[in-house]
Design a protein around this motif. Structure first.
Motif: not given
Length: 501
Positions: A486-493
């Motif tokens: 995401s553009a919020d500088k995070t990766l999510s599983l």
């Protein structure tokens, strides 16, 4: 007599000044001598009679002297140190110029007639009269200079008036822009105050938002744990049902008829305990959103089932064959293909064939052979730029995402769109296909991601958790796990089965 006197004066002038004068003389009958003059017409050719050769030679000598004198005079003028403007003006020229300047033409004619008559009679000569006094010349020059200065003054006044008007206009524009600048400064200060007040107001909400986020995370964890407990309880119930079925079949075969009553009572006791356990498990399932799933199954019977466990990645065994590093300088550019008229935004390679699909800002996707670049198929249907593309694991279908907020599935054998998913509020950035081929994931600019069921043609889950646009999404190979960035500088599983982050 007058004619003789005129001729003598002409000869004297020719001898003294080396010049010839011609004058028209009218001969009247009032003459003192009795000589009869004959009139000679102007058209007749003049020729000297025989015996007058001396007169012709004298005229020729006079003309030659006049030409020599004219040449000497011109040389004297050219070699003179004084300029023409410094020579004083003659009196008659002064009067003639004065009268001509005033436009008195008749007076000028009278003056010239009388003046030259007096000069010819010898009453006075031009040398006796002299030149115009320097005072008159200076007055004329001063008058001309005065007129020129007046013209310059008028021109300067006009220029000053124009400059004054331009200056006043610039002053008005300056005042207008100054007033506008003050108004803009006031608005800016007011906006700064509003922003500070909004920041303070937002800061007061941050603790509440933090608490709500923590509650939401805890609720998601509890939901995940509850789902695991539910799955465990369902497994236990399934095991108990299998045991009960085995017991029932064993009792029917092995138990003699004479002991049927005793065994039936025993069976009833065991069946009562089993039924009690099944009832408790069923109630627990009802509490864990079991009825919702049952209602969803009844409502959407075509929903696909996710694989229970992670499958084995068949590509890992062949990974070593493609993991041999090349030497330095082994990579080189082989070919450059220009297939689109706009920017290319995405590409995907076919899982079984040497083919590649590219999506572009020209609203088209193209499948072309690798590495020749021959166009195999062109897809038209999106109304905005194509942002993502992905092949079905079998290679028979293709999924694309676009800025028109839709996700489309294309059948390559039919060469057209067979399914369109609509549900995103903004542009869709990326899409991915599950390894089982029944689910499609999409990432959207509205900070959400969706799991689509291809068989039931509906959205199964909407994954919310990112605070900004979700730029890419991918199913991990042979698993139910979804990875998003995401553009919020995070990766999510995410777990695709429970939409839990």
């Amino acid at each position: 007599m007058e004619a003789e006197e005129a001729e003598e004066e002409e000869e004297a002038a020719a001898g003294s000044e080396a010049s010839v004068y011609l004058q028209k003389i009218t001969i009247t009958d009032y003459s003192k001598d009795d000589y009869q003059y004959e009139e000679v017409s102007a058209d007749d050719e003049f020729s000297l009679q025989e015996g007058d050769e001396d007169l012709a030679e004298a005229l020729q000598a006079v003309r030659q002297q006049a030409e020599d004198a004219h040449i000497l005079a011109s040389k004297a003028v050219l070699t003179s140190e004084k300029s023409v403007s410094e020579i004083p003006e003659a009196m008659d020229d002064f009067f003639c110029n004065f009268l001509a300047g005033l436009g008195m033409s008749r007076t000028l004619n009278c003056f010239q007639t009388e003046w030259y008559e007096l000069v010819e009679r010898g009453v006075f000569t031009a040398k006796d009269i002299g030149f115009v006094p320097a005072v008159y010349t200076c007055n004329q020059q001063l008058k001309a200079e005065n007129m020129r200065l007046k013209e310059d003054l008028d021109n300067y006044k006009r220029a000053a008036n124009k400059a004054k008007e331009a200056f006043l206009k610039v002053q008005k524009e300056r005042d207008f822009h100054r007033m506008h600048h003050k108004r803009v400064v006031q608005e800016k200060n007011r906006l700064i105050c509003d922003i500070k007040r909004l920041k303070a107001h937002y800061a007061s909400y941050e603790p509440v938002l933090k608490q709500l986020t923590e509650k939401y995370q805890s609720a998601l964890r509890q939901k995940m744990l509850t789902g695991l407990e539910r799955d465990r309880a369902v497994g236990q119930v399934t095991g108990l049902q299998a045991i009960l079925h085995n017991l029932e079949s064993g009792c029917a075969i092995q138990i003699p008829a004479k002991k049927a009553g005793h065994e039936c009572e025993r069976k009833k006791g065991l069946e009562g305990s089993t039924q009690k356990a099944l009832q408790e498990a069923r109630q627990q399932k009802m509490l864990d959103a079991g009825p919702v799933q049952d209602s969803e199954k009844r409502r959407y019977p075509k929903d696909s089932e996710f694989p229970v466990d992670a499958q084995v990645d068949s590509y890992l065994a062949r990974a070593k064959e493609y993991s041999r590093p090349l030497k330095h300088g082994a990579y080189k550019l082989e070919n450059t293909l220009k297939l689109h008229v706009s920017a290319v935004s995405c590409l995907a390679s076919h899982p079984l064939k040497d083919a590649v699909v590219t999506g572009s800002d020209d609203r088209l996707w193209k499948m072309w052979a690798f590495p020749d670049g021959n166009i195999i198929m062109v897809g038209e249907g999106h109304t905005d730029w194509v942002s993502g593309c992905c092949f079905h694991p079998s290679g028979t279908q293709l999924v694309t995402s676009s800025g028109d907020t839709t996700v489309r599935i294309w059948d390559l054998s039919k060469g057209g769109c067979v399914l369109t998913f609509k549900g995103h509020a903004q542009a869709v950035w990326d899409c991915s296909w599950h390894s089982c081929g029944d689910f499609v994931a999409s990432a959207c600019k509205d900070s959400t991601s969706k799991i689509w069921d291809v068989n039931s043609e509906r959205c199964r889950y909407t994954m919310r958790g990112h605070k900004d646009s979700v730029s890419s999404i991918e199913f991990l190979p042979f698993s139910n796990t979804v990875l998003t960035s995401s553009a919020d500088k995070t990766l999510s599983l995410w777990d695709a089965r429970t939409e839990v982050q």
